[in-house]
Design an enzyme around this catalytic site. Structure first.
Site, PDB file in Angstrom:
ATOM      1  N   ASP A 199      32.045 -52.136  26.078  1.00 21.57           N
ATOM      2  CA  ASP A 199      31.104 -51.095  25.652  1.00 21.57           C
ATOM      3  C   ASP A 199      29.658 -51.498  25.942  1.00 21.57           C
ATOM      4  O   ASP A 199      28.787 -51.401  25.078  1.00 21.57           O
ATOM      5  CB  ASP A 199      31.295 -50.779  24.168  1.00 21.57           C
ATOM      6  CG  ASP A 199      30.727 -49.410  23.798  1.00 21.57           C
ATOM      7  OD1 ASP A 199      30.598 -48.557  24.701  1.00 21.57           O
ATOM      8  OD2 ASP A 199      30.419 -49.187  22.617  1.00 21.57           O
ATOM      9  N   GLU A 208      22.474 -49.058  23.682  1.00 21.20           N
ATOM     10  CA  GLU A 208      22.542 -49.178  22.223  1.00 21.20           C
ATOM     11  C   GLU A 208      23.118 -50.508  21.760  1.00 21.20           C
ATOM     12  O   GLU A 208      22.893 -50.911  20.610  1.00 21.20           O
ATOM     13  CB  GLU A 208      23.377 -48.037  21.633  1.00 21.20           C
ATOM     14  CG  GLU A 208      22.766 -46.662  21.797  1.00 21.20           C
ATOM     15  CD  GLU A 208      23.191 -45.978  23.076  1.00 21.20           C
ATOM     16  OE1 GLU A 208      23.314 -44.742  23.064  1.00 21.20           O
ATOM     17  OE2 GLU A 208      23.383 -46.658  24.104  1.00 21.20           O
TER      18      GLU A 208
END
Length: 289
Positions: free
Chosen positions: A162, A166
């Site tokens: 991922d 962010e």
């Protein structure tokens, strides 16, 4: 120094939550009572200052302990049990405890009470890359340090799964890769559909078996987005976006020079075996020009 950018639409999220930087609206007047029932007596001295992030089943608090700042991730136990994600949390803690690298967020301690699990993490004083704008010199430094973090992570037999703005933080102008909530051991075959769609490699979308080369794909998307403030393939319809990621070639803005395009293209090969290795990327002329 790194400069702030205008707000932009965050990536679509499937498994992982959005991360938000420090805002006063998240301050909690009851936060200092969180540890009254903590099983770890030493943590009762931890002072909660304010909320600096949130996830689907968690929140992140800026905290003080022995005069130092930390990020405290608080995960609700009942939510993880209801959604059958307790095993993911256990794996996240297991993985983070074995990691020790200057470009990876450090886990100092984990403990729990009746309601929550607490992860005491390294605090990154410049927040995440999300909603920030960088010049070319800064982008090259960021990508280089992300690659160094991934090289170490992969050497430990772990894929992140991922990589996105962010989940990449800055501390004193240096990268700290964080959020290992869906990280996985490479030796365990996986074809789970997980992560953030904008950054998903084609083999993840197809739900084929994949390995750590999905992280290389994400580095290419990250490099593109840092230079253009949006990912290369985006669509309001998620099904259309998935089909486009699988079949469509990336188009580059005019301001992308050849060295930048070549670097990204080495990452964004549809066939994972054709993607560049981390060492090849670290030696690429884009990062040294």
């Amino acid at each position: 120094m790194f400069n702030s950018a205008q707000k932009r639409t965050p990536p679509q999220v499937y498994v992982t939550p959005r991360y938000r930087t420090t805002q006063s609206e998240y301050q909690s007047s009851n936060s200092e009572r969180l540890f009254e029932k903590s099983k770890d007596n030493s943590m009762n001295q931890l002072k909660i200052l304010q909320q600096i992030g949130y996830g689907k089943f968690s929140k992140v608090m800026l905290s003080m302990f022995n005069g130092e700042k930390f990020a405290l991730k608080i995960i609700n136990k009942s939510c993880t049990m209801k959604t059958q994600t307790t095993s993911l949390l256990q794996r996240e803690m297991q993985i983070m405890k074995q990691l020790n690298h200057p470009n990876i967020v450090k886990l100092y301690k984990e403990f729990s009470d009746d309601k929550n699990v607490y992860l005491l993490l390294e605090y990154c004083n410049q927040g995440s890359l999300f909603n920030q704008k960088f010049d070319q010199t800064q982008i090259k430094q960021i990508i280089k340090e992300v690659l160094l973090a991934l090289k170490y992570l992969h050497s430990q037999g772990i894929m992140h799964r991922d990589i996105k703005p962010e989940n990449i933080y800055l501390h004193n102008n240096h990268v700290k890769l964080g959020d290992f909530g869906i990280a996985q051991y490479i030796k365990k075959k996986s074809k789970s559909f997980c992560g953030t769609l904008d950054y998903m490699a084609p083999e993840v979308i197809r739900q084929n078996y994949y390995d750590n080369r999905i992280d290389i794909w994400s580095v290419g998307i990250l490099t593109y987005e840092l230079n253009n403030l949006q990912p290369p393939i985006k669509d309001r319809d998620q099904q259309i976006q998935m089909r486009r990621i699988i079949s469509e070639e990336v188009q580059y803005p005019r301001h992308f020079d050849d060295k930048l395009k070549n670097f990204i293209q080495k990452c964004l090969k549809k066939r994972c075996e054709e993607r560049a290795t981390i060492d090849e990327l670290l030696n690429d002329e884009f990062l040294h020009s």
